[in-house]
Structure formats: C-alpha cells, structure tokens
Design an enzyme around this catalytic site. Structure first.
Site, PDB file in Angstrom:
ATOM      1  N   SER A  95     106.495  14.046  42.244  1.00 42.97           N
ATOM      2  CA  SER A  95     107.782  14.199  42.495  1.00 42.97           C
ATOM      3  C   SER A  95     108.310  15.054  42.894  1.00 42.97           C
ATOM      4  O   SER A  95     107.892  16.809  42.636  1.00 42.97           O
ATOM      5  CB  SER A  95     108.056  14.069  41.143  1.00 42.97           C
ATOM      6  OG  SER A  95     109.492  13.882  40.628  1.00 42.97           O
ATOM      7  N   GLY A  96     109.046  15.580  43.903  1.00 38.58           N
ATOM      8  CA  GLY A  96     109.910  16.792  44.497  1.00 38.58           C
ATOM      9  C   GLY A  96     111.062  16.766  43.828  1.00 38.58           C
ATOM     10  O   GLY A  96     111.721  16.238  42.686  1.00 38.58           O
ATOM     11  N   ASP A 223     106.110  31.615  47.605  1.00 38.88           N
ATOM     12  CA  ASP A 223     105.176  30.664  47.200  1.00 38.88           C
ATOM     13  C   ASP A 223     103.939  30.755  47.460  1.00 38.88           C
ATOM     14  O   ASP A 223     102.965  29.692  47.433  1.00 38.88           O
ATOM     15  CB  ASP A 223     105.699  29.412  46.236  1.00 38.88           C
ATOM     16  CG  ASP A 223     105.291  28.911  45.775  1.00 38.88           C
ATOM     17  OD1 ASP A 223     104.396  29.254  45.260  1.00 38.88           O
ATOM     18  OD2 ASP A 223     104.914  27.767  45.198  1.00 38.88           O
TER      19      ASP A 223
END
Length: 399
Positions: A95-96, A223
């Site tokens: 799930s984004g 990130d």
C-alpha cells in the site's frame, strides 16, 4: 388729517402687500428646497441600489469561475496511456501513500512490458486527487536521469487514476540481496555474480542519481536505502522511493518527525536531533547503503536497538567493517559517517573515490553465513518487511 390717514392707509396697504408676497414666496422656497432634497435623496438611493444590484450579480460570475468545468492539464495529457495499451496481470506489492502499488504488464499488440503501477485509491477527496496529480507532475519533471526510475504513462482523464513506472528484473535491490543469502539459491536464476566490484558499480550509479537530484533539481532524496533502489540488466541501478523528495518540493521542508516513516537507523545524526538537513544527510545514508550491499541486506547497527543508535554515535561509535569488505570501501563508508556534515564527501567526490578504488575491489561472489529471519530483521531495523506478492484480485483493486 386726510393726508395723514391716506399716508397711513397707503403704508398699511404696502405693508399688507409685502406680507402677502412674503407669505407666497416662503412656501415656494420651502417647496423648491424640499424638491431639491428629495431629488438628491432619490439620486443617492438609485446609486446605492445600482451598487447593490451590481454586487449581487458579481458573485454569480464568481461562482462560475470558482467551479470551472474540468479541463485537461496539458503538462499531463501527453503522458496519458495510449488507448491501444492495456494494463494486465496486476500483482499487489504494498500500500502506497495514495493507494496500492502493483507489478503489472503493459500490453500493446504482441509486446508486453513489465511495469510498476501506483494507483489512487477509491473514495478519495478533491484534495487527495489534487495531490495525486501533483505527484504525477513531480515524476514528469524530476525523473529525467538514467539512474532515477522513469515514468512511462499515467491515466488521469477518467477513473481509476494511476501512474505507470518502468520496472526492472530482478527488481528491488534489498530483496535481491536477500535472495543471495539462501543456501539453496538457484544461480541459474541469477547468473550475475554479486561481488564487491558489483557494489562499486551499483553505488556509483546511485551517487550519480543523487548528484542529479541535488545539483539539478535542488532536492534531497531523504530516504536513501537499498529498499529504494531497483536493479536491472547488467547491474543498471535506478533510485525510487521519492515520497520524501516530493514532500520537500511541495512544502519546502522535510516532513515533521512525527509524520515521517523513515526508519531511524538510516538517518544521519542531525536528522535524529532535528537539526538542519542538507544533501550531506543523504551522504550519511549512502554509507548505510554501502553497508547493506556488502552484508547482503543485513540491518544497520545489528547489535543496537533503534533507540540506542544516537547515544552511541555521540560517543564515537561506528559500525565495524563488514566481512569481505575491502579497506578502501570501508574508508568510503567511514568518510560518509563523519559527524560534521561539512566533513562528509560530495557526490562528485564519492564518484571519484569509487573510480579510483574499484581496481582493488574483490571479485568473489559475496555470501553470508547467517540466514535471514524477516521477523528478526523487522525488529532490529524497525522496518515493516514486505510480504510475498499477492494476486491483485485479493486486494479488491481494479484498473
């Protein structure tokens, strides 16, 4: 006496006439002034009424401009998926931020191309739709470097909305590293050797992509990790996971620590302490990425809990040199982990270092004696590991 009486009579008559004239002229004056005042009031009233009328009519025009009919965004239109293409064989990955992320195939005639599909979930607000469109525009603008995952198509003119990114085989770098830890690995499925020299090649490409983000797009990735790198044929590496960079571009700053989902062990000390963040914070994380590759996907700081990392770093602690890691590559790691961000290398400096040291890199296949336990990895790295792929029909998503 008669003269006097006549005089008095004539004077009385003249006085009487004057009184009569006055009695006639005063009402006339009063009447005239009243008419002037009434006319003045009427004119003012008309003007006020006209203003009120115009002010009442104006909002109706504003309503039309506030809620225009939907129009095509020309910056996106040219990226709309062609009608002759279809998205097939969807497999749910995770799930984004806006909805499901899936593996899929874009099929056109007899040609089928593997892709990544990021879809907008159902029942979204206008705000989320607007953000998703901005997310698509971000990929169009930013992903113009060979070492960034490129956008291929999108669908925005009707539901469901999604964007299509190029995919790679074998794919996610972290999952690929984990495969090499298996004792029963079938090397026919992975004919390419993963060696220290390979680490140099992949790392150089990642550094090149990050340099582009920093120098050309004026962004930081935010990130940097093996989970946000994909691998293709001939060790072609591309950076993905640009959600934090997107937030920085939209808001002008990093997300607040309370809303950030970036695992603690990949952060530079200044980010842990909520101090100023620059591209040198990504350089620290780049050193963690080198450690991940040399250990075939081991979690950073394996002997420390996430809450213990900062206090140990303050005391001068740095991770030990991984097994099979040459001294030159470990020096690059330590250079990335300098406490003062200004002492860390630039991306161009990193590229020069790797070009200089690659001649002494090992060429033996990397291995790990310790088997991987995903549950243990999740606890040590404070990361939720991806589950095995599930068929898209199990997740109720349709494109």
């Amino acid at each position: 006496m008669e003269k006097i009486e006549k005089c008095s009579l004539s004077s009385n008559n003249s006085h009487h006439n004057e009184m009569q004239e006055a009695m006639i002229s005063i009402p006339s004056l009063l009447c005239g002034s009243t008419l002037v005042i009434v006319a003045f009031i009427l004119s003012k009233t008309c003007k006020v009424m006209m203003k009120k009328t115009s002010s009442v009519q104006a909002p109706s025009a504003n309503i039309l401009t506030e809620k225009p009919l939907p129009t095509k965004d020309l910056s996106i239109t040219e990226w709309e998926i062609p009608t002759e293409c279809s998205v097939q064989d969807l497999e749910y990955l995770q799930s984004g931020r806006y909805g499901p992320t899936c593996m899929a195939q874009v099929v056109q005639a007899d040609l089928s191309v593997p892709v990544i599909v990021k879809a907008l979930r159902d029942q979204t607000s206008e705000t989320e739709v607007g953000e998703f469109l901005e997310w698509i525009k971000f990929h169009i603008q930013i992903c113009r470097h060979e070492n960034l995952m490129k956008m291929l198509y999108c669908q925005t003119e009707h539901a469901p909305m999604f964007l299509v990114l190029e995919a790679s085989v074998p794919g996610n770098l972290l999952h690929f590293l984990w495969e090499f830890r298996k004792k029963d690995i079938d090397y026919q499925d992975y004919p390419m050797n993963f060696t220290e020299k390979t680490v140099y090649s992949v790392a150089r490409q990642v550094a090149s992509g990050l340099e582009y983000l920093t120098n050309v797009q004026k962004l930081i990735h935010g990130d940097v990790a093996a989970r946000n790198v994909v691998i293709g044929d001939n060790w072609r590496a591309r950076i993905c996971g640009l959600s934090t960079a997107f937030d920085i571009k939209r808001n002008g700053s990093l997300p607040s620590p309370g809303t950030s989902i970036i695992p603690w062990k990949w952060l530079a000390p200044e980010r842990m302490m909520r101090l100023s963040v620059t591209e040198k914070s990504d350089v620290w994380s780049f050193g963690i990425l080198l450690y991940e590759m040399m250990t075939l996907g081991s979690p950073p700081y394996p002997d420390l809990q996430p809450t213990e990392v900062l206090s140990n770093l303050l005391g001068g602690y740095r991770m030990k040199r991984p097994e099979h890691c040459g001294g030159a590559l470990y020096d690059i790691m330590k250079h990335c982990w300098m406490w003062d961000p200004l002492d860390r290398p630039s991306y161009s400096g990193l590229i020069k270092q790797m070009d200089s040291y690659v001649y002494c890199a090992g060429t033996n296949r990397l291995s790990s004696k310790k088997p991987l336990d995903l549950h243990e990895y999740s606890l040590i790295a404070d990361v939720i590991c991806c589950t095995p792929r599930q068929n898209i029909t199990d997740n109720g998503v349709r494109l």
